[in-house]
Design a protein around this motif. Structure first.
Motif, short mmCIF file in Angstrom:
data_model
loop_
_atom_site.label_atom_id
_atom_site.label_comp_id
_atom_site.label_asym_id
_atom_site.label_seq_id
_atom_site.Cartn_x
_atom_site.Cartn_y
_atom_site.Cartn_z
N UNK A 32 -38.14 -12.50 -4.78
CA UNK A 32 -37.46 -12.48 -3.49
C UNK A 32 -38.36 -13.02 -2.38
N UNK A 33 -37.78 -13.80 -1.49
CA UNK A 33 -38.51 -14.34 -0.34
C UNK A 33 -38.22 -13.48 0.89
N UNK A 34 -39.19 -13.39 1.78
CA UNK A 34 -39.02 -12.67 3.04
C UNK A 34 -39.96 -13.31 4.05
N UNK A 35 -39.85 -12.91 5.30
CA UNK A 35 -40.66 -13.51 6.36
C UNK A 35 -41.18 -12.44 7.30
N UNK A 36 -42.44 -12.60 7.72
CA UNK A 36 -43.04 -11.78 8.76
C UNK A 36 -43.14 -12.63 10.02
N UNK A 37 -42.73 -12.08 11.16
CA UNK A 37 -42.75 -12.85 12.41
C UNK A 37 -43.39 -12.04 13.53
N UNK A 38 -44.09 -12.75 14.40
CA UNK A 38 -44.64 -12.17 15.62
C UNK A 38 -44.43 -13.17 16.76
N UNK A 39 -44.05 -12.66 17.91
CA UNK A 39 -44.00 -13.46 19.14
C UNK A 39 -45.15 -13.01 20.03
N UNK A 40 -46.08 -13.92 20.30
CA UNK A 40 -47.33 -13.60 20.97
C UNK A 40 -47.48 -14.45 22.21
N UNK A 41 -48.22 -13.92 23.18
CA UNK A 41 -48.56 -14.67 24.38
C UNK A 41 -49.95 -15.25 24.23
N UNK A 42 -50.10 -16.55 24.37
CA UNK A 42 -51.37 -17.20 24.13
C UNK A 42 -52.36 -17.08 25.27
N UNK A 43 -51.97 -16.43 26.37
CA UNK A 43 -52.88 -16.34 27.51
C UNK A 43 -53.25 -14.92 27.87
N UNK A 44 -52.81 -13.94 27.08
CA UNK A 44 -53.14 -12.54 27.36
C UNK A 44 -53.54 -11.85 26.07
N UNK A 45 -54.30 -10.77 26.22
CA UNK A 45 -54.66 -9.96 25.06
C UNK A 45 -53.53 -9.00 24.76
N UNK A 46 -53.08 -8.95 23.53
CA UNK A 46 -52.04 -7.99 23.16
C UNK A 46 -52.21 -7.61 21.69
N UNK A 47 -51.82 -6.38 21.40
CA UNK A 47 -51.89 -5.87 20.04
C UNK A 47 -50.48 -5.46 19.62
N UNK A 48 -50.01 -5.95 18.48
CA UNK A 48 -48.68 -5.63 17.98
C UNK A 48 -48.80 -4.98 16.61
N UNK A 49 -48.09 -3.86 16.46
CA UNK A 49 -48.05 -3.19 15.16
C UNK A 49 -46.61 -2.87 14.78
N UNK A 50 -45.67 -3.66 15.25
CA UNK A 50 -44.27 -3.40 14.96
C UNK A 50 -43.87 -3.89 13.59
N UNK A 51 -42.56 -3.83 13.32
CA UNK A 51 -42.05 -4.25 12.01
C UNK A 51 -42.21 -5.75 11.86
N UNK A 52 -42.63 -6.19 10.67
CA UNK A 52 -42.70 -7.63 10.38
C UNK A 52 -41.46 -8.08 9.66
N UNK A 53 -40.79 -9.05 10.22
CA UNK A 53 -39.58 -9.55 9.56
C UNK A 53 -39.32 -10.96 10.03
#
Length: 282
Positions: free
Chosen positions: A261-282
């Motif tokens: 089975x194939x699946x995808x992990x996605x993140x939307x990030x800002x390239x000019x600020x520091x941010x940490x994301x630990x949400x669901x990957x999909x």
């Protein structure tokens, strides 16, 4: 660092395991300091077993401390010169971190180097290690197919096998903003396979997009392999070139081996600020 050197570091760095993982234990750190290394121009990542309440250093001009939740990001401080601020090249200071009612002690050494580092701090020996901080998300489980009602059935069939939950991958990202106008961004990531089957993440299946256009990038990861067995984890850094102010889309396609089975992990990030994301990957 020029783009040509990045390719050289990618080839040489992968062989030398540039993303270093080391584990400390709180039961030791409350008695004697652990040593942390920071290289100018690179980030050292600290992942703790619980939320960080506070972090202090006696020489804040030498050390930059950022982060949130169970993670801290350390980098060399900036000092003023006649031509403008530059990173501290070398030095030593302390770091005191309050986590879960415990005071943890560290000695920080700043010295030249050519790679980021990552340390993991667990509560005690015997605690299960993880390649990502607690509280992070897991790739959502696909909905089970509807079960059609069977009239006049008084009890379910015995020894019914459990339903397959599908791939479950914990995915955490942290972005280090560029310190100049080079448009170069570091995206630190961790993956952990929490499912029943091995999963594969090939570099050819990783995309970094901005405004729908692909950006150039290189990847360093530890351990150096594409397939993660159940319970295994991996950490690394994605070095992205040519980033403009605005949102980045990080998409990594994976394959669950066995079922295929194939699946995808996605993140939307800002390239000019520091941010940490630990949400669901999909």
């Amino acid at each position: 660092m020029r783009s040509a050197l990045l390719g050289l570091f990618l080839l040489a760095g992968l062989a030398q395991a540039q993303v270093v993982l080391k584990t400390y234990y709180a039961e030791d750190l409350v008695r004697s300091p652990g040593v942390l290394e920071v290289s100018p121009g690179f980030t050292t990542v600290l992942d703790f077993w619980d939320q960080v309440d506070a972090a202090f250093s006696a020489k804040r001009e030498l050390l930059r401390i950022e982060g949130g939740g169970p993670r801290l990001l350390l980098s060399a401080g900036m000092v003023g010169t006649a031509t403008g601020p530059v990173p501290v090249k070398s030095g030593m200071t302390d770091l005191v971190v309050e986590v879960g009612g415990r005071t943890l002690l560290f000695t920080v050494r700043i010295a030249p180097g050519e790679y980021p580092r990552r340390y993991q701090i667990l509560l005690r020996r015997g605690q299960g290690g993880t390649y990502a901080p607690t509280g992070q998300g897991v790739a959502p489980t696909p909905p089970a197919p509807p079960v059609q009602a069977s009239p006049k059935v008084e009890a379910p069939a015995p020894n019914q096998p459990p339903q397959d939950p599908g791939p479950q991958v914990a995915f955490t990202t942290a972005v280090q903003a560029p310190t100049d106008a080079s448009g170069r961004v570091s995206v630190f990531f961790t993956l952990e396979n929490r499912g029943r089957n091995p999963v594969s993440f090939a570099l050819n299946d990783l995309e970094v997009l901005q405004e729908g256009k692909p950006l150039r990038f290189s990847v360093r990861r530890d351990p150096l392999k594409a397939v993660l067995n159940p319970g295994e984890g991996q950490s690394g850094v994605i070095l992205v070139e040519g980033v403009k102010p605005g949102e980045l889309l990080l998409r990594w396609r994976g394959v669950e081996l066995g079922p295929g089975r194939s699946f995808a992990l996605e993140r939307r990030l800002l390239g000019t600020t520091l941010e940490i994301q630990t949400g669901d990957g999909r």
